[in-house]
Design a protein around this motif. Structure first.
Motif, mmCIF file in Angstrom:
data_model
loop_
_atom_site.group_PDB
_atom_site.id
_atom_site.type_symbol
_atom_site.label_atom_id
_atom_site.label_comp_id
_atom_site.label_asym_id
_atom_site.label_seq_id
_atom_site.Cartn_x
_atom_site.Cartn_y
_atom_site.Cartn_z
ATOM 1 N N VAL A 187 5.658 -7.460 5.749
ATOM 2 C CA VAL A 187 4.583 -8.233 6.375
ATOM 3 C C VAL A 187 3.428 -8.327 5.385
ATOM 4 O O VAL A 187 2.972 -7.306 4.860
ATOM 5 C CB VAL A 187 4.120 -7.562 7.671
ATOM 6 N N LEU A 188 2.973 -9.524 5.110
ATOM 7 C CA LEU A 188 1.833 -9.695 4.225
ATOM 8 C C LEU A 188 0.572 -9.168 4.912
ATOM 9 O O LEU A 188 0.183 -9.660 5.975
ATOM 10 C CB LEU A 188 1.651 -11.168 3.861
ATOM 11 N N LEU A 217 -3.575 -6.494 -6.447
ATOM 12 C CA LEU A 217 -2.701 -6.289 -5.305
ATOM 13 C C LEU A 217 -1.759 -5.127 -5.585
ATOM 14 O O LEU A 217 -1.340 -4.924 -6.727
ATOM 15 C CB LEU A 217 -1.860 -7.556 -5.035
ATOM 16 N N THR A 218 -1.428 -4.367 -4.569
ATOM 17 C CA THR A 218 -0.496 -3.260 -4.738
ATOM 18 C C THR A 218 0.571 -3.335 -3.680
ATOM 19 O O THR A 218 0.348 -3.799 -2.581
ATOM 20 C CB THR A 218 -1.215 -1.902 -4.625
ATOM 21 N N TRP A 219 1.738 -2.852 -4.026
ATOM 22 C CA TRP A 219 2.853 -2.807 -3.084
ATOM 23 C C TRP A 219 3.481 -1.434 -3.157
ATOM 24 O O TRP A 219 3.495 -0.804 -4.212
ATOM 25 C CB TRP A 219 3.890 -3.878 -3.423
ATOM 26 N N SER A 220 4.074 -0.987 -2.055
ATOM 27 C CA SER A 220 4.607 0.364 -2.018
ATOM 28 C C SER A 220 6.124 0.393 -1.888
ATOM 29 O O SER A 220 6.691 1.363 -1.446
ATOM 30 C CB SER A 220 3.990 1.133 -0.845
ATOM 31 N N THR A 247 2.643 -5.225 2.655
ATOM 32 C CA THR A 247 2.493 -5.470 1.218
ATOM 33 C C THR A 247 1.167 -4.989 0.646
ATOM 34 O O THR A 247 0.942 -5.086 -0.557
ATOM 35 C CB THR A 247 2.617 -6.978 0.916
ATOM 36 N N ASN A 248 0.268 -4.488 1.508
ATOM 37 C CA ASN A 248 -1.057 -4.013 1.089
ATOM 38 C C ASN A 248 -2.020 -5.135 0.695
ATOM 39 O O ASN A 248 -3.088 -4.856 0.145
ATOM 40 C CB ASN A 248 -0.983 -2.998 -0.057
ATOM 41 N N HIS A 249 -1.676 -6.379 0.963
ATOM 42 C CA HIS A 249 -2.649 -7.449 0.761
ATOM 43 C C HIS A 249 -3.786 -7.304 1.772
ATOM 44 O O HIS A 249 -3.569 -6.791 2.879
ATOM 45 C CB HIS A 249 -2.005 -8.817 0.959
ATOM 46 N N PRO A 250 -4.977 -7.766 1.455
ATOM 47 C CA PRO A 250 -6.045 -7.824 2.458
ATOM 48 C C PRO A 250 -5.595 -8.683 3.639
ATOM 49 O O PRO A 250 -4.927 -9.704 3.464
ATOM 50 C CB PRO A 250 -7.208 -8.473 1.710
ATOM 51 N N ASP A 251 -5.937 -8.273 4.861
ATOM 52 C CA ASP A 251 -5.466 -8.965 6.056
ATOM 53 C C ASP A 251 -6.137 -10.314 6.281
ATOM 54 O O ASP A 251 -5.678 -11.099 7.106
ATOM 55 C CB ASP A 251 -5.684 -8.085 7.288
#
Length: 251
Positions: A157-158, A19-22, A85-89
């Motif tokens: 937003v996840l 997982l990545t976050w910006s 958050t760059n999680h898969p939707d």
């Protein structure tokens, strides 16, 4: 103490690694600037709205032992920044507590922050989660929008929400409820605000002003595609709904 944290991080690494976050680094307080103003022809929005239903840190299992420093409080929120958050939707909403615990560990153990960076997190089912500690009854400085963390609220937003992806109406409503509740009294969520940058990590150099929407996207100040094209395109709807929620409280 550190050896226990290290062991925790080692256990969480397989989940966090994918997982990545910006979200950008924490910045010093405070910012200054002129009060936000409503656009001509629109009625003033005078009051804040009641707090929405929020899932607390205790409920999603935040590890309070990871917190490294005391909470830093700021002035009432003059702007709200929307992130993703760059999680898969396609995640399952039942898995969100575990996703939040992994994100908290990443922010503290990998990024070196003192807690989860965002003040609030929203999932695709429209549920609102308490993010950074101490922000339910007061205004807490987060680590969400480099140069503009003071006197603002960061809502993540996840998900990823690229162009063409549907943004659930429950998600739009949840962000609007946070804005209606947390923006300082007298602020029109559809209006504009002038803030001053506190560091050079944003597009705006330290000490320089930025005039932007009261409800803005992360990309408006930082070179990033966050909060995703689809979610960014939903910001006008979020602003309008937040204003309606505030005005409803005046009746």
């Amino acid at each position: 103490m550190w050896s226990r944290r290290t062991a925790l991080w080692a256990a969480l690494t397989p989940l966090v690694a994918v997982l990545t976050w910006s979200a950008p680094p924490l910045t010093p307080p405070p910012v200054t600037g002129t009060p936000p103003r409503a656009e001509p022809g629109r009625p003033a929005v005078e009051r804040t709205a009641p707090a929405p239903e929020i899932i607390t840190r205790e409920s999603w299992g935040a590890d309070e032992s990871l917190r490294r420093e005391a909470v830093t409080y700021t002035g009432a929120a003059r702007a709200l920044f929307v992130h993703h958050t760059n999680h898969p939707d396609d995640y399952d909403c039942a898995d969100v507590p575990a996703m939040l615990r992994a994100m908290q560990a990443d922010h503290v153990l990998a990024k070196g922050w003192d807690d989860l960076g965002y003040n609030f997190v929203v999932d695709k089912c429209g549920r609102i989660y308490e993010g950074r500690a101490g922000g339910l009854d007061r205004f807490v400085m987060g680590a969400h929008t480099s140069g503009f963390n003071s006197d603002t609220v960061g809502v993540a937003v996840l998900g990823d929400y690229p162009e063409g992806r549907e943004v659930p109406p429950e998600l739009v409503t949840a962000i609007a409820k946070i804005a209606a509740w947390k923006l300082r009294a007298g602020t029109d969520p559809r209006g504009r605000v002038r803030l001053v940058s506190t560091n050079d990590a944003a597009r705006v150099p330290a000490g320089e002003p930025a005039e932007l929407d009261v409800i803005s996207g992360h990309r408006d100040l930082v070179p990033t595609h966050c909060p995703g094209d689809a979610l960014y395109a939903a910001l006008p709807e979020i602003r309008a709904e937040a204003a309606r929620t505030r005005m409803a409280g005046r009746r």
